[in-house]
Design an enzyme around this catalytic site. Structure first.
Site, PDB file in Angstrom:
ATOM      1  N   CYS A 102      -2.855   1.513   6.506  1.00 40.96           N
ATOM      2  CA  CYS A 102      -3.459   0.862   7.746  1.00 40.96           C
ATOM      3  C   CYS A 102      -3.769   1.721   8.764  1.00 40.96           C
ATOM      4  O   CYS A 102      -4.570   1.361   9.347  1.00 40.96           O
ATOM      5  CB  CYS A 102      -1.848   0.108   8.486  1.00 40.96           C
ATOM      6  SG  CYS A 102      -0.420   1.542   8.539  1.00 40.96           S
ATOM      7  N   GLU A 107       4.002  -5.081  12.047  1.00 40.63           N
ATOM      8  CA  GLU A 107       3.293  -3.727  12.009  1.00 40.63           C
ATOM      9  C   GLU A 107       2.144  -4.340  11.179  1.00 40.63           C
ATOM     10  O   GLU A 107       2.217  -4.504   9.996  1.00 40.63           O
ATOM     11  CB  GLU A 107       3.943  -2.767  11.118  1.00 40.63           C
ATOM     12  CG  GLU A 107       5.221  -2.273  12.210  1.00 40.63           C
ATOM     13  CD  GLU A 107       4.984  -1.680  13.211  1.00 40.63           C
ATOM     14  OE1 GLU A 107       3.913  -1.188  13.676  1.00 40.63           O
ATOM     15  OE2 GLU A 107       5.903  -1.736  14.137  1.00 40.63           O
ATOM     16  N   ASN A 159       0.741  -1.257   0.044  1.00 46.13           N
ATOM     17  CA  ASN A 159      -0.034   0.122   0.091  1.00 46.13           C
ATOM     18  C   ASN A 159       0.801   1.086  -0.041  1.00 46.13           C
ATOM     19  O   ASN A 159       0.394   2.294  -0.480  1.00 46.13           O
ATOM     20  CB  ASN A 159      -0.927   0.044   1.224  1.00 46.13           C
ATOM     21  CG  ASN A 159      -0.461  -0.145   2.585  1.00 46.13           C
ATOM     22  OD1 ASN A 159       0.560  -0.581   2.720  1.00 46.13           O
ATOM     23  ND2 ASN A 159      -0.894   0.695   3.687  1.00 46.13           N
TER      24      ASN A 159
HETATM   25  P1  NAD Z   1      -0.021  -9.012   3.035  1.00 43.69           P
HETATM   26  O1  NAD Z   1       0.026  -9.572   4.499  1.00 43.69           O
HETATM   27  O2  NAD Z   1      -0.855  -9.691   2.134  1.00 43.69           O
HETATM   28  O3  NAD Z   1       1.421  -8.978   2.449  1.00 43.69           O
HETATM   29  C1  NAD Z   1       2.427  -8.509   2.980  1.00 43.69           C
HETATM   30  C2  NAD Z   1       3.880  -9.126   2.626  1.00 43.69           C
HETATM   31  O4  NAD Z   1       3.924 -10.516   3.248  1.00 43.69           O
HETATM   32  C3  NAD Z   1       4.062  -9.154   1.141  1.00 43.69           C
HETATM   33  O5  NAD Z   1       5.249  -8.889   0.660  1.00 43.69           O
HETATM   34  C4  NAD Z   1       3.828 -10.599   0.806  1.00 43.69           C
HETATM   35  O6  NAD Z   1       4.230 -11.240  -0.319  1.00 43.69           O
HETATM   36  C5  NAD Z   1       4.222 -11.213   2.010  1.00 43.69           C
HETATM   37  N1  NAD Z   1       3.797 -12.669   2.334  1.00 43.69           N
HETATM   38  C6  NAD Z   1       2.332 -13.187   2.123  1.00 43.69           C
HETATM   39  N2  NAD Z   1       2.380 -14.389   2.530  1.00 43.69           N
HETATM   40  C7  NAD Z   1       3.736 -14.742   3.203  1.00 43.69           C
HETATM   41  C8  NAD Z   1       4.258 -15.799   3.902  1.00 43.69           C
HETATM   42  N3  NAD Z   1       3.565 -16.944   3.918  1.00 43.69           N
HETATM   43  N4  NAD Z   1       5.540 -15.795   4.150  1.00 43.69           N
HETATM   44  C9  NAD Z   1       6.174 -14.878   4.320  1.00 43.69           C
HETATM   45  N5  NAD Z   1       5.726 -13.434   3.596  1.00 43.69           N
HETATM   46  C10 NAD Z   1       4.595 -13.506   2.989  1.00 43.69           C
HETATM   47  O7  NAD Z   1      -0.206  -7.744   3.219  1.00 43.69           O
HETATM   48  P2  NAD Z   1      -0.652  -6.669   1.809  1.00 43.69           P
HETATM   49  O8  NAD Z   1      -2.014  -6.797   1.467  1.00 43.69           O
HETATM   50  O9  NAD Z   1       0.263  -6.555   1.135  1.00 43.69           O
HETATM   51  O10 NAD Z   1      -0.878  -5.092   2.716  1.00 43.69           O
HETATM   52  C11 NAD Z   1      -2.186  -4.635   3.229  1.00 43.69           C
HETATM   53  C12 NAD Z   1      -1.875  -4.968   4.938  1.00 43.69           C
HETATM   54  O11 NAD Z   1      -0.998  -4.345   5.501  1.00 43.69           O
HETATM   55  C13 NAD Z   1      -3.161  -4.366   5.630  1.00 43.69           C
HETATM   56  O12 NAD Z   1      -3.488  -5.275   6.521  1.00 43.69           O
HETATM   57  C14 NAD Z   1      -2.587  -3.050   6.248  1.00 43.69           C
HETATM   58  O13 NAD Z   1      -3.273  -2.585   7.238  1.00 43.69           O
HETATM   59  C15 NAD Z   1      -1.194  -3.621   6.678  1.00 43.69           C
HETATM   60  N6  NAD Z   1      -0.106  -2.400   6.773  1.00 43.69           N
HETATM   61  C16 NAD Z   1       0.085  -2.232   8.103  1.00 43.69           C
HETATM   62  C17 NAD Z   1       0.783  -1.170   8.479  1.00 43.69           C
HETATM   63  C18 NAD Z   1       1.258  -0.683   9.878  1.00 43.69           C
HETATM   64  O14 NAD Z   1       2.344  -0.056   9.963  1.00 43.69           O
HETATM   65  N7  NAD Z   1       0.640  -1.431  10.767  1.00 43.69           N
HETATM   66  C19 NAD Z   1       1.336  -0.424   7.331  1.00 43.69           C
HETATM   67  C20 NAD Z   1       1.136  -0.480   6.003  1.00 43.69           C
HETATM   68  C21 NAD Z   1       0.191  -1.643   5.845  1.00 43.69           C
END
Ligand code: NAD
Length: 482
Positions: free
Chosen positions: A288, A254, A158
């Site tokens: 997020c 996070e 995002n």
């Molecule tokens: P996601 O969890 O689908 O993916 C995040 C990352 O994890 C990607 O690089 C993905 O390839 C990787 N991933 C997925 N499965 C994995 C596995 N089994 N092993 C290792 N890596 C894996 O999240 P998204 O859809 O890319 O992002 C949106 C989410 O991120 C929302 O829930 C948002 O709230 C959150 N977010 C949180 C913050 C924060 O600071 N708290 C900031 C930005 C986004």
């Protein structure tokens, strides 16, 4: 400024200790607006990840604080100079509108330049020991050292530039080595950033970028024997998988949010409505800390909801490359379909759509939904798109707090009130990492502590200052002192 020039197709490689590495299999990166292929990245296998960690571990960083500060500041300046180039790439691969992408690119300057400025400050502490009858004529000193192993960083789609920057800049500032796995949805920006870092003088062994499908190489990022710490930003689902898989490694998580904007009866409703609409729709609602629930007390709800509709109507949703667009696409059509389903479900449970437009592919227009029951999926789960859901609450702060705390998430919040007694209760009783009075939940500066509790995170904070702490080992040492 020319937003309308599409970036050229990029057939990308990984960067492993600076070496360009290809694979036969690739992952296509698609423009969410028109489904065109923006580029491809290698589909790494576990052995590529292993190789990246082994090369990183074998390298011993020796950069002085001055050298690190120079690299970080130079990176900030290159990013500032190439703001539009980065914005174009971000819009192409993420579908964020040009305005959001320009902001994303300019925010990165702060991350890198704050890290540069913090690098030259030694935050060691000194404890005198002659302070009790048990004391001695000694002093104890603390000094922070880089991790013994390598940092494994996994980032979401995002904020394609800033989520990556928030991991890389503090890691470099503390002389750490790092292997980054950006999301497969927006990896091109992360690779372009790695090149800026190499250009700024970073020894390439300090940063490798591996790309691919998490189903085939995700676990390798979590379990590599040379990984000392896994820093992850993304969904709760994947965060909990990491927590279950990482074993005896440090983890910084996070995760998702479901942030409220709370509007009390004394609030300036026009100002509150502005915060509600901006907070729910900026970055296509994919922050997020986006406003995911507007909790407004009954006594002012009617007037407030009219103001929200008025402001939402002014937003232009459409072609992300058009500089006049306020809201681009969400990340893909699948997500847009999910939001549509959640809105329909809320309507079936008694909610009312006051403003919106039919979904077109991944284009999901800002949608104002009023009278949303607080326990329906639209507001109980994280709806990662530009929905503006209004939940009417009883005229009672205790009830507002109870409803706000009724989700599993605990990231941030915004509150609209001038009453100090209310403010002090919100600060004390909301189960969140941040309370912003008269601001959107997402307000922060890049070095202030940031992060959530409950399902939003384990309580370790990001922000450059806190991340630098979590990426170091504190060594205490002592010596005689008269
Ligand atoms: P996601 O969890 O689908 O993916 C995040 C990352 O994890 C990607 O690089 C993905 O390839 C990787 N991933 C997925 N499965 C994995 C596995 N089994 N092993 C290792 N890596 C894996 O999240 P998204 O859809 O890319 O992002 C949106 C989410 O991120 C929302 O829930 C948002 O709230 C959150 N977010 C949180 C913050 C924060 O600071 N708290 C900031 C930005 C986004």
């Amino acid at each position: 400024m020319n937003a309308n020039v599409k970036p050229p197709f990029r057939a990308e490689t990984m960067r492993i200790a600076g070496k360009l590495v290809r694979t036969d299999d690739v992952v296509e990166v698609k423009n969410p607006y028109d489904n065109s292929v923006v580029g491809t990245v290698p589909a790494a296998r576990a052995e590529h990840v292993r190789d990246a960690f082994a090369k990183a571990k074998a390298f011993k960083p020796t950069l002085t604080r001055y050298e690190r500060q120079q690299i970080l500041q130079k990176t900030a300046e290159l990013l500032r100079d190439r703001r539009e180039e980065f914005a174009r790439l971000i819009t192409a691969e993420a579908g964020l509108c040009w305005k959001d992408s320009l902001y994303e690119a300019s925010r990165a300057y702060d991350v890198w330049s704050f890290a540069a400025q913090l690098t030259i400050k030694d935050d060691g502490e000194i404890y005198s020991c002659d302070i009790s009858p048990n004391g001695k004529a000694r002093k104890i000193f603390t000094t922070r050292l880089p991790l013994l192993g390598v940092i494994s960083a996994i980032t979401p789609f995002n904020h394609p530039l800033n989520m990556v920057s928030h991991k890389l800049a503090p890691a470099i500032a503390t002389n750490n080595r790092l292997v980054l796995k950006p999301t497969e949805l927006t990896p091109l920006t992360a690779l372009a950033l790695a090149d800026v870092l190499y250009e700024a003088g970073l020894p390439p062994e300090m940063l490798s970028v591996v790309t691919g499908n998490p189903s085939t190489m995700g676990d390798a990022m979590i379990t590599d024997p040379d990984a000392d710490l896994v820093t992850f930003t993304g969904s709760v689902r994947v965060g909990k998988h990491i927590a279950n898989t990482a074993g005896y490694k440090r983890i910084v998580l996070e995760l998702g949010g479901n942030d409220p904007l709370i509007v009390m009866e004394d609030a300036d409703l026009d100002k509150a409505a502005e915060l509600a609409v901006t907070g729910a729709t900026k970055n296509s609602g994919q922050r997020c800390t986006a406003v995911k629930r507007i909790l407004v007390v009954e006594s002012v709800a009617e007037e407030f909801s009219k103001l929200v509709v008025e402001k939402a109507r002014k937003l232009k949703c459409g072609d992300p490359m058009d500089p006049a667009t306020d809201v681009g696409t969400v990340i893909n059509e699948r997500s847009a379909i999910q939001f549509e389903g959640r809105v329909n479900d809320a309507v079936a449970k008694g909610a009312e759509i006051l403003h919106g437009a039919p979904r077109q592919g991944a284009l999901f227009a800002p949608t104002v939904v009023d009278n949303v029951p607080y326990d329906c999926e639209l507001v109980h789960e994280e709806t990662f798109g530009p929905v503006i859901p209004i939940v009417r609450c009883p005229n009672d702060i205790a009830e507002v707090i109870r409803i706000s705390n009724s989700t599993e998430y605990g990231l941030s919040s915004g509150v609209c009130t001038n009453r100090l007694d209310y403010v002090s209760r919100f600060v004390a009783e909301l189960e969140v990492g941040t309370v912003n009075v008269w601001e959107v939940p997402g307000y922060r500066i890049e070095m202030s502590p940031f992060g959530g509790i409950k399902d939003s995170g384990l309580g370790y904070k990001e922000g450059v200052v806190e991340a630098m702490k979590s990426f170091t080992n504190v060594r205490t040492w002592s010596m005689p002192w008269t």
